[in-house]
Design a protein around this motif. Structure first.
Motif, PDB file in Angstrom:
ATOM      1  N   ILE A 109       0.916  -1.070  -0.007  1.00  0.00           N
ATOM      2  CA  ILE A 109      -0.052   0.020   0.135  1.00  0.00           C
ATOM      3  C   ILE A 109       0.952   1.191   0.083  1.00  0.00           C
ATOM      4  CG2 ILE A 109      -1.723   1.498   1.297  1.00  0.00           C
ATOM      5  CD1 ILE A 109      -2.782  -1.357   2.068  1.00  0.00           C
ATOM      6  N   GLU A 110       1.922   1.218   0.793  1.00  0.00           N
ATOM      7  CA  GLU A 110       2.779   2.354   0.767  1.00  0.00           C
ATOM      8  C   GLU A 110       3.513   2.641  -0.467  1.00  0.00           C
ATOM      9  OE1 GLU A 110       5.939   2.494   3.962  1.00  0.00           O
ATOM     10  OE2 GLU A 110       4.132   1.874   5.638  1.00  0.00           O
ATOM     11  N   VAL A 111       3.804   1.668  -1.229  1.00  0.00           N
ATOM     12  CA  VAL A 111       4.433   1.598  -2.608  1.00  0.00           C
ATOM     13  C   VAL A 111       3.474   2.322  -3.500  1.00  0.00           C
ATOM     14  CG1 VAL A 111       5.209   0.257  -4.508  1.00  0.00           C
ATOM     15  CG2 VAL A 111       6.129  -0.252  -2.111  1.00  0.00           C
ATOM     16  N   TYR A 112       2.249   1.724  -3.601  1.00  0.00           N
ATOM     17  CA  TYR A 112       1.452   2.276  -4.348  1.00  0.00           C
ATOM     18  C   TYR A 112       0.936   3.757  -4.141  1.00  0.00           C
ATOM     19  CZ  TYR A 112       0.647  -2.813  -5.385  1.00  0.00           C
ATOM     20  OH  TYR A 112       0.744  -4.017  -6.292  1.00  0.00           O
ATOM     21  N   LEU A 113       0.844   4.111  -3.009  1.00  0.00           N
ATOM     22  CA  LEU A 113       0.455   5.483  -2.747  1.00  0.00           C
ATOM     23  C   LEU A 113       1.622   6.230  -2.996  1.00  0.00           C
ATOM     24  CD1 LEU A 113      -0.896   5.132   0.984  1.00  0.00           C
ATOM     25  CD2 LEU A 113      -2.102   5.782  -1.198  1.00  0.00           C
ATOM     26  N   ALA A 114       2.779   5.994  -2.996  1.00  0.00           N
ATOM     27  CA  ALA A 114       3.980   6.708  -3.213  1.00  0.00           C
ATOM     28  C   ALA A 114       4.152   6.910  -4.785  1.00  0.00           C
ATOM     29  CB  ALA A 114       5.138   6.223  -2.646  1.00  0.00           C
ATOM     30  N   ASP A 115       3.533   5.946  -5.526  1.00  0.00           N
ATOM     31  CA  ASP A 115       3.453   6.035  -6.945  1.00  0.00           C
ATOM     32  C   ASP A 115       2.362   6.775  -7.413  1.00  0.00           C
ATOM     33  OD1 ASP A 115       4.738   4.699  -9.304  1.00  0.00           O
ATOM     34  OD2 ASP A 115       2.815   3.840  -9.614  1.00  0.00           O
ATOM     35  N   GLY A 116       1.402   7.385  -6.646  1.00  0.00           N
ATOM     36  CA  GLY A 116       0.287   8.122  -6.980  1.00  0.00           C
ATOM     37  C   GLY A 116      -0.998   7.424  -7.147  1.00  0.00           C
ATOM     38  N   PHE A 117      -1.059   6.188  -6.471  1.00  0.00           N
ATOM     39  CA  PHE A 117      -2.507   5.544  -6.517  1.00  0.00           C
ATOM     40  C   PHE A 117      -3.169   5.951  -5.305  1.00  0.00           C
ATOM     41  CE2 PHE A 117      -0.124   2.309  -9.128  1.00  0.00           C
ATOM     42  CZ  PHE A 117      -1.197   1.615  -9.849  1.00  0.00           C
ATOM     43  N   GLU A 118      -4.541   5.934  -5.393  1.00  0.00           N
ATOM     44  CA  GLU A 118      -5.456   6.488  -4.553  1.00  0.00           C
ATOM     45  C   GLU A 118      -6.515   5.498  -4.106  1.00  0.00           C
ATOM     46  OE1 GLU A 118      -7.281  10.075  -6.145  1.00  0.00           O
ATOM     47  OE2 GLU A 118      -5.296  11.363  -5.744  1.00  0.00           O
ATOM     48  N   GLU A 119      -6.920   5.353  -3.013  1.00  0.00           N
ATOM     49  CA  GLU A 119      -7.852   4.333  -2.629  1.00  0.00           C
ATOM     50  C   GLU A 119      -9.111   4.501  -3.134  1.00  0.00           C
ATOM     51  OE1 GLU A 119     -10.028   2.702   1.269  1.00  0.00           O
ATOM     52  OE2 GLU A 119      -8.152   3.159   1.574  1.00  0.00           O
TER      53      GLU A 119
END
Length: 144
Positions: A109-119
């Motif tokens: 989740i941290e990797v995805y958030l850092a990459d610009g993904f949003e929940e």
């Protein structure tokens, strides 16, 4: 680089080492037979270090499976793969990339958030934990 049937044994080895409920050989075979795309990065020894499988759905690319070999985690392979994922999505004229991740997979989740993904939502009881327990999935999206 593009992956294919010849890479399934290496993919399975990584999958079984990093996931509590790994995909089976049949899941990977079916993905290739369905025409889903798989890409990976090899390390200095030529072994697959990371891979992902994607499925196009209209104008959205769905990230089906993504893993980095344990020995290669923390070395930038996930970020490199995500950069390639977004380039590939743009090349395919996709508007976004969608994925599901276990609620308990804080590192991913941290990797995805850092990459610009949003929940964008949650899927209740989506992933198995054990025979009687299931875990929510967090649905994430990144616009292209």
């Amino acid at each position: 680089m593009k992956l294919g049937f010849a890479d399934i044994d290496q993919i399975l080895t990584i999958e079984e080492a990093v996931y509590s409920h790994p995909w089976s050989r049949g899941n990977f075979t079916d993905s290739f037979l369905s025409g889903y795309q798989a890409f990976g990065i090899r390390d200095h020894s030529g072994e697959i270090a990371a891979y992902f499988f994607v499925m196009p759905v209209v104008d959205e690319l769905h990230l089906l499976n993504f893993a980095v070999r344990k020995e290669n985690q923390g070395q930038g392979y996930a970020s490199a793969m995500l950069r390639y994922l977004h380039l590939y999505a743009k090349e395919q004229d996709m508007t976004s990339v969608l994925l599901e991740v276990r609620r308990s997979n804080y590192r991913a989740i941290e990797v995805y958030l850092a990459d610009g993904f949003e929940e964008i939502s949650r899927r209740k009881a989506y992933y198995p934990v054990d025979v009687n327990t299931r875990e929510d999935a967090i649905v994430m999206r990144r616009m292209c």
